[in-house]
Design a protein around this motif. Sequence first.
Motif, short mmCIF file in Angstrom:
data_model
loop_
_atom_site.label_atom_id
_atom_site.label_comp_id
_atom_site.label_asym_id
_atom_site.label_seq_id
_atom_site.Cartn_x
_atom_site.Cartn_y
_atom_site.Cartn_z
N VAL A 26 -46.52 -32.90 25.65
CA VAL A 26 -47.62 -33.61 26.32
C VAL A 26 -48.29 -34.69 25.57
CG1 VAL A 26 -50.04 -33.41 27.33
CG2 VAL A 26 -48.42 -31.46 27.83
N TYR A 27 -48.54 -35.67 25.81
CA TYR A 27 -48.88 -36.89 25.04
C TYR A 27 -50.04 -37.26 25.81
CZ TYR A 27 -49.88 -41.16 22.50
OH TYR A 27 -50.18 -42.09 21.53
N LEU A 28 -51.36 -37.23 25.07
CA LEU A 28 -52.59 -37.75 25.62
C LEU A 28 -53.23 -38.74 24.89
CD1 LEU A 28 -55.02 -37.38 27.69
CD2 LEU A 28 -55.79 -35.41 25.93
N CYS A 29 -53.59 -39.84 25.68
CA CYS A 29 -54.25 -40.83 24.78
C CYS A 29 -55.56 -40.44 24.26
CB CYS A 29 -54.58 -42.20 25.87
SG CYS A 29 -53.11 -43.09 26.23
N GLY A 30 -55.88 -40.50 23.03
CA GLY A 30 -57.13 -40.25 22.40
C GLY A 30 -58.11 -41.33 22.13
N GLY A 204 -51.06 -54.46 18.67
CA GLY A 204 -51.50 -54.17 19.87
C GLY A 204 -51.76 -53.00 20.11
N TRP A 205 -52.93 -52.59 20.89
CA TRP A 205 -53.32 -51.39 21.44
C TRP A 205 -52.11 -50.54 22.27
CZ3 TRP A 205 -56.61 -50.06 26.26
CH2 TRP A 205 -56.95 -48.68 26.35
N HIS A 206 -51.54 -50.97 23.25
CA HIS A 206 -50.44 -50.34 24.20
C HIS A 206 -49.34 -49.99 23.01
CE1 HIS A 206 -53.09 -52.53 26.65
NE2 HIS A 206 -52.46 -53.75 26.29
N GLU A 208 -48.95 -48.99 20.11
CA GLU A 208 -49.07 -47.80 19.31
C GLU A 208 -48.67 -46.42 20.08
OE1 GLU A 208 -53.64 -46.69 18.90
OE2 GLU A 208 -53.19 -48.66 18.39
N CYS A 209 -49.39 -46.35 21.22
CA CYS A 209 -48.91 -45.12 21.87
C CYS A 209 -47.32 -45.00 22.20
CB CYS A 209 -49.89 -45.05 23.17
SG CYS A 209 -51.46 -44.67 22.97
N SER A 210 -46.85 -46.06 22.62
CA SER A 210 -45.47 -45.92 22.90
C SER A 210 -44.66 -45.24 21.62
CB SER A 210 -44.80 -47.29 23.32
OG SER A 210 -45.16 -47.61 24.73
N PRO A 233 -54.46 -51.97 31.97
CA PRO A 233 -53.00 -52.29 31.91
C PRO A 233 -52.65 -51.33 30.81
CG PRO A 233 -54.60 -53.37 30.41
CD PRO A 233 -55.40 -52.73 31.43
N HIS A 234 -53.09 -50.33 30.14
CA HIS A 234 -52.70 -49.65 29.03
C HIS A 234 -51.37 -48.88 29.25
CE1 HIS A 234 -52.75 -47.73 25.06
NE2 HIS A 234 -52.88 -46.57 25.64
N HIS A 235 -51.41 -48.01 30.47
CA HIS A 235 -50.18 -47.18 30.77
C HIS A 235 -49.01 -47.93 31.12
CE1 HIS A 235 -52.76 -43.40 30.54
NE2 HIS A 235 -52.54 -44.00 29.22
N GLU A 236 -49.28 -48.97 32.23
CA GLU A 236 -48.22 -50.05 32.64
C GLU A 236 -47.71 -50.56 31.63
OE1 GLU A 236 -46.55 -50.68 35.62
OE2 GLU A 236 -48.49 -51.08 36.60
N ASN A 237 -48.38 -51.06 30.44
CA ASN A 237 -47.86 -51.76 29.47
C ASN A 237 -46.71 -50.56 28.34
OD1 ASN A 237 -48.81 -53.77 30.36
ND2 ASN A 237 -50.39 -54.24 28.73
N GLU A 238 -47.40 -49.35 28.39
CA GLU A 238 -46.78 -48.42 27.64
C GLU A 238 -45.32 -48.29 28.32
OE1 GLU A 238 -48.19 -44.59 26.52
OE2 GLU A 238 -50.19 -45.58 26.15
N ILE A 239 -45.36 -48.06 29.56
CA ILE A 239 -44.12 -47.82 30.22
C ILE A 239 -43.32 -49.09 30.22
CG2 ILE A 239 -42.75 -47.85 32.55
CD1 ILE A 239 -45.44 -46.17 33.50
ZN ZN Z 1 -52.59 -44.70 24.82
#
Ligand code: ZN
Length: 487
Positions: A26-30, A204-206, A208-210, A233-239
């Motif tokens: 499980v990954y959660l955006c903190g 960019g923010w997106h 780092e999570c990827s 846009p965050h999760h759309e961009n991560e994908i």
């Molecule tokens: Zn995130």
Amino acid sequence: MTLQLHDTAARAVREFTPIRPGEASVYLCGATVQAPPHIGHLRSAVCFDVLIRWLEASGYRVTFCRNVTDIEDKILRTAQAGGVPPWIVAERNQRAFTWAYDAAGCRPPDVEPRATGHIPEMIVLIRRLIERGHAYAGGGDVYFDVRSWAEYGALSGQHLDQVRPAEDADDAAAKRDPRDFTLWKGAKPGEPYWETPWGPGRPGWHLECSAMATKYLGSSFDIHGGGMDLIFPHHENEIAQSCAAGDGFARYWMHNGLLGLSGEKMSKSLGNSLLVTDVLTRVRPAELRYYLVQAHYRSLLEYSEEALDEAVAAYQRIERFVTRASEVLSRLGMGRPGMGRLGLDAAAGPEDELPGLPVSFRSAMDEDLSVPAALAAVHACVRDGNQALAASDKAGARASLVRLRAMLDVLGLDPLAPHWAGSAGSSGSAERLRDVVGSLVKLTLQQRDAARARRDYATADAIRDGLDEIGVLVEDTPEGPRWELKR
Ligand SMILES: [Zn+2]
């Protein structure tokens, strides 16, 4: 029934089938740590803490990763306004978040990576995207080319022509398309930066999570979570980043509803009064957790003082039964039941997967973590238990207490859990502690009386002096010895 979870990407509730049987990643955006947390931040943490607890209670071995965004425009602005370096702002607020997560009884993640500690991984990801023709450098920045990725917009349900321009570049002139988003931001004078093949800058923010999700959980993992405000846009961009680079990425996308304030006057002072530290001067941590947990995780939770008060009252009803039943049962020598992880007792059969948990509770949790229905089972159990106590049915009270604590453990709300004891958290456990101290003093005074009765005055005096030394004042009255704690 098996676990069903709502998957934002599928727009449907799907059966949870993990990549590796028996395991769940499980990954959660903190947090973006530009300010201390308010209770809206805590709602996301608590909702996903319940997910993790339920996965574990269902037998999964969970790996849980929650990141910290410690470099971002808002952090730089806060730092500049306060005249301190950005890393001081990040460090200070990260500590405030950690404190709030702990206070609310959230299980710490297995790993909590910070963005600034993962620049090399981000550089590798950018390089892969450029090599595959999905990213390009321009004007000191690096952009993701949204037209190169046909599925862009799928998570948020938008066609590319509906997508609004990305407002993440200071000078969008270098973009091939206004919707292209920033993977890497060129450094401006005075800003922190890292050297890359495309020039000095920061992530960019997106991106780092990827980079962090795949570093710790693998190129494909089970569940990605976050607040509903992160879908676009965050999760759309991560994908887009991860899948365009060739990773499988997340198989389920879960989003918690936000904490709304529409019923209250949206003033700055209200904003401040919803800081976790502030709310915890009015209610105890376990009561705040109950308030944040009781609504379905996908619903909008409208904040109001009355709703918070109702939650406090509901939690205290549960707490009163747990405290009373365990006291009654321990006086009867029936022991404090439910000391195990799930509050289990020996009556549970070995073939029972989740012993101690009523079927209604299990099926509620399996149905996309339906906590309101699960809490109905909790309150029914409290009613049964209170009736059993009233009827002096000790076996019935004990059975209710065991069942209740097993359910509360899954929700992180067991009043007797060590977490709540000793914190400002539980008046129930403070009372118990006072009871125990009282009994110990009484026991000691009985020994002093016994020493006097056998004319062993040296021992009797030593006992009195010993009590005095630890702050217990004893006064002999015609009705017998009385004691109080020295001030
Ligand atoms: Zn995130």
